[in-house]
Design a protein around this motif. Structure first.
Motif, PDB file in Angstrom:
ATOM      1  N   GLY A  21       0.807  -1.195   0.000  1.00  0.00           N
ATOM      2  CA  GLY A  21       0.000   0.000   0.000  1.00  0.00           C
ATOM      3  C   GLY A  21       0.847   1.256   0.000  1.00  0.00           C
ATOM      4  O   GLY A  21       2.054   1.228  -0.262  1.00  0.00           O
ATOM      5  N   TYR A  22       0.205   2.357   0.314  1.00  0.00           N
ATOM      6  CA  TYR A  22       0.898   3.645   0.343  1.00  0.00           C
ATOM      7  C   TYR A  22       0.418   4.451   1.546  1.00  0.00           C
ATOM      8  O   TYR A  22      -0.784   4.588   1.781  1.00  0.00           O
ATOM      9  CB  TYR A  22       0.636   4.438  -0.950  1.00  0.00           C
ATOM     10  CG  TYR A  22       1.169   5.852  -0.888  1.00  0.00           C
ATOM     11  CD1 TYR A  22       2.544   6.085  -0.908  1.00  0.00           C
ATOM     12  CD2 TYR A  22       0.313   6.941  -0.740  1.00  0.00           C
ATOM     13  CE1 TYR A  22       3.046   7.376  -0.808  1.00  0.00           C
ATOM     14  CE2 TYR A  22       0.809   8.235  -0.647  1.00  0.00           C
ATOM     15  CZ  TYR A  22       2.179   8.444  -0.672  1.00  0.00           C
ATOM     16  OH  TYR A  22       2.680   9.707  -0.557  1.00  0.00           O
ATOM     17  N   GLY A  53      -1.165   0.117  -9.358  1.00  0.00           N
ATOM     18  CA  GLY A  53      -1.703  -1.044  -8.662  1.00  0.00           C
ATOM     19  C   GLY A  53      -1.915  -0.913  -7.175  1.00  0.00           C
ATOM     20  O   GLY A  53      -2.336  -1.882  -6.531  1.00  0.00           O
ATOM     21  N   VAL A  54      -1.633   0.241  -6.583  1.00  0.00           N
ATOM     22  CA  VAL A  54      -1.890   0.413  -5.150  1.00  0.00           C
ATOM     23  C   VAL A  54      -3.397   0.515  -4.940  1.00  0.00           C
ATOM     24  O   VAL A  54      -4.069   1.357  -5.546  1.00  0.00           O
ATOM     25  CB  VAL A  54      -1.187   1.676  -4.604  1.00  0.00           C
ATOM     26  CG1 VAL A  54      -1.670   1.984  -3.186  1.00  0.00           C
ATOM     27  CG2 VAL A  54       0.322   1.471  -4.615  1.00  0.00           C
ATOM     28  N   PRO A 263       4.793   1.907   2.777  1.00  0.00           N
ATOM     29  CA  PRO A 263       5.871   2.902   2.733  1.00  0.00           C
ATOM     30  C   PRO A 263       5.394   4.204   2.122  1.00  0.00           C
ATOM     31  O   PRO A 263       4.678   4.218   1.123  1.00  0.00           O
ATOM     32  CB  PRO A 263       6.939   2.218   1.859  1.00  0.00           C
ATOM     33  CG  PRO A 263       6.179   1.224   1.037  1.00  0.00           C
ATOM     34  CD  PRO A 263       5.084   0.739   1.925  1.00  0.00           C
ATOM     35  N   GLY A 264       5.786   5.305   2.744  1.00  0.00           N
ATOM     36  CA  GLY A 264       5.348   6.613   2.278  1.00  0.00           C
ATOM     37  C   GLY A 264       6.493   7.426   1.701  1.00  0.00           C
ATOM     38  O   GLY A 264       7.661   7.208   2.027  1.00  0.00           O
ATOM     39  N   THR A 265       6.158   8.363   0.855  1.00  0.00           N
ATOM     40  CA  THR A 265       7.142   9.255   0.246  1.00  0.00           C
ATOM     41  C   THR A 265       6.396  10.421  -0.385  1.00  0.00           C
ATOM     42  O   THR A 265       5.200  10.330  -0.672  1.00  0.00           O
ATOM     43  CB  THR A 265       7.962   8.526  -0.829  1.00  0.00           C
ATOM     44  OG1 THR A 265       8.892   9.431  -1.417  1.00  0.00           O
ATOM     45  CG2 THR A 265       7.062   7.962  -1.921  1.00  0.00           C
ATOM     46  N   SER A 266       7.102  11.513  -0.609  1.00  0.00           N
ATOM     47  CA  SER A 266       6.529  12.656  -1.326  1.00  0.00           C
ATOM     48  C   SER A 266       7.102  12.777  -2.728  1.00  0.00           C
ATOM     49  O   SER A 266       6.862  13.761  -3.425  1.00  0.00           O
ATOM     50  CB  SER A 266       6.794  13.950  -0.548  1.00  0.00           C
ATOM     51  OG  SER A 266       8.193  14.155  -0.392  1.00  0.00           O
ATOM     52  N   SER A 267       7.858  11.763  -3.154  1.00  0.00           N
ATOM     53  CA  SER A 267       8.543  11.782  -4.440  1.00  0.00           C
ATOM     54  C   SER A 267       8.017  10.673  -5.345  1.00  0.00           C
ATOM     55  O   SER A 267       7.927   9.512  -4.933  1.00  0.00           O
ATOM     56  CB  SER A 267      10.053  11.596  -4.227  1.00  0.00           C
ATOM     57  OG  SER A 267      10.689  11.136  -5.392  1.00  0.00           O
ATOM     58  N   LEU A 275       7.631   0.661  -4.865  1.00  0.00           N
ATOM     59  CA  LEU A 275       6.719  -0.300  -5.489  1.00  0.00           C
ATOM     60  C   LEU A 275       7.478  -1.443  -6.163  1.00  0.00           C
ATOM     61  O   LEU A 275       6.991  -2.579  -6.224  1.00  0.00           O
ATOM     62  CB  LEU A 275       5.823   0.410  -6.509  1.00  0.00           C
ATOM     63  CG  LEU A 275       4.836   1.441  -5.938  1.00  0.00           C
ATOM     64  CD1 LEU A 275       4.044   2.094  -7.062  1.00  0.00           C
ATOM     65  CD2 LEU A 275       3.905   0.807  -4.923  1.00  0.00           C
ATOM     66  N   ALA A 276       8.671  -1.153  -6.656  1.00  0.00           N
ATOM     67  CA  ALA A 276       9.480  -2.197  -7.302  1.00  0.00           C
ATOM     68  C   ALA A 276       9.898  -3.282  -6.323  1.00  0.00           C
ATOM     69  O   ALA A 276      10.245  -4.396  -6.731  1.00  0.00           O
ATOM     70  CB  ALA A 276      10.714  -1.573  -7.960  1.00  0.00           C
ATOM     71  N   ALA A 277       9.858  -2.987  -5.029  1.00  0.00           N
ATOM     72  CA  ALA A 277      10.242  -3.973  -4.020  1.00  0.00           C
ATOM     73  C   ALA A 277       9.314  -5.182  -4.029  1.00  0.00           C
ATOM     74  O   ALA A 277       9.689  -6.268  -3.582  1.00  0.00           O
ATOM     75  CB  ALA A 277      10.256  -3.331  -2.631  1.00  0.00           C
ATOM     76  N   ALA A 278       8.096  -5.010  -4.528  1.00  0.00           N
ATOM     77  CA  ALA A 278       7.150  -6.121  -4.585  1.00  0.00           C
ATOM     78  C   ALA A 278       7.615  -7.221  -5.529  1.00  0.00           C
ATOM     79  O   ALA A 278       7.156  -8.363  -5.440  1.00  0.00           O
ATOM     80  CB  ALA A 278       5.773  -5.625  -4.999  1.00  0.00           C
ATOM     81  N   ASP A 279       8.529  -6.880  -6.431  1.00  0.00           N
ATOM     82  CA  ASP A 279       9.024  -7.866  -7.404  1.00  0.00           C
ATOM     83  C   ASP A 279      10.264  -8.596  -6.917  1.00  0.00           C
ATOM     84  O   ASP A 279      10.775  -9.479  -7.618  1.00  0.00           O
ATOM     85  CB  ASP A 279       9.333  -7.165  -8.725  1.00  0.00           C
ATOM     86  CG  ASP A 279       8.097  -6.558  -9.368  1.00  0.00           C
ATOM     87  OD1 ASP A 279       7.011  -7.153  -9.232  1.00  0.00           O
ATOM     88  OD2 ASP A 279       8.211  -5.484 -10.002  1.00  0.00           O
TER      89      ASP A 279
END
Length: 291
Positions: A21-22, A53-54, A263-267, A275-279
């Protein structure tokens, strides 16, 4: 590793989400207060997350104050039918010193829910976590009772808890269904958490969540999880050609099918990296090595 999680699977209105998620907290200004420095990019982060996909977004009306909810509505309303917006109540913000005082009296919780509904343009909150705050004078059971009252009224679909000990989670389970838990959790921080307000709360709740089939949403997994992670995370990240932050997210996804990292971010660039960590695939040997 399943990429799908069903929250409250035995309920009349289960929520099915993708397991990465985000979290919106970082979209606000400095100190989690005020408008973002780059509002167009904040809106683009939300749009990009959903486009990639989130389906689970975490927010709170006390982020900003009420900034993240406004951004969500501006960027995403009308919402996709598969989007789950999860909010939190139990705290507020002091506009003078930007502190986070408890806001957990039944009438205050009702005020927060109404505010979330109004800003997010919803008829019912899909999932709301009651956040336990240090220094609260209202007993936990009284606050939870108000949450379940609003659920029976149809203002809340699913009730969850946040920043709870195993004892508090057990108490909540004795009062009604608990759809999810949102606690600090990461590769390096699993059993004791300092909530950032001077109070340390102990106990690992993941085993209890697994016992009852409760979704677990880990927060601050990157902020507090990486500084103490040790050499193993860094070594394996280097071997796989990923960052330690990405490997921490991947570890959470492999640790339990009930974990739903946010995980959150403003970028936008950092969002895509997260999101790439899901792979990232971790073998049984990798997980054993990390411990």
């Amino acid at each position: 590793m399943s990429s799908i999680l069903t929250i409250a699977p035995t309920s009349a209105q289960p929520l099915t989400v993708n397991r990465l998620g985000y979290g919106t907290m970082r979209l606000t200004g400095p100190g989690i207060w005020g408008e973002p420095a780059d509002r167009p990019q904040a809106l683009e982060v939300l749009k990009t997350a959903v486009a990639n996909g989130v389906t689970f977004i975490d927010t709170a009306d006390y982020y900003g104050d009420d900034i993240t909810n406004r951004l969500i509505a501006e960027a995403l309303y009308p919402y996709n039918k598969d989007l789950v917006i999860c909010t939190k109540v139990g705290a507020t913000r002091n506009p003078v010193d930007k502190s986070w005082p408890p806001f957990n009296r039944p009438e205050q919780l009702r005020q927060s829910i109404e505010r979330n509904l109004r800003t997010l343009k919803q008829e019912a909150v899909q999932l709301v976590h009651f956040r336990v705050m240090p220094g609260a004078e209202v007993p936990f059971a009284e606050s939870m009772g108000a949450m379940y009252d609003m659920q029976r009224e149809g203002k809340i679909q699913h009730v969850g808890v946040s920043n709870v000990t195993p004892e508090e989670l057990t108490a909540a389970l004795g009062m009604g269904e608990v759809a999810s838990v949102e606690n600090m959790y990461s590769y390096a921080q699993r059993t004791t958490m300092n909530d950032g307000h001077g109070e340390t709360r102990g106990g690992e709740v993941l085993p209890l969540c697994e016992q009852h089939g409760i979704a677990f949403v880990p927060f601050f997994s990157l902020v507090h999880g990486l500084p103490n992670a040790g050499n193993k995370l860094a070594e394996l990240a280097q071997q796989k050609g990923v960052t330690e932050a990405q490997l921490n997210i991947a570890w959470l996804l492999h640790k339990s099918p009930l974990l739903l990292p946010i995980p959150g971010t403003s970028s936008v660039a950092h969002l895509r990296e997260n999101l790439a960590a899901a792979d990232i695939e971790l073998s049984a040997e990798d997980m054993a090595y990390l411990g």
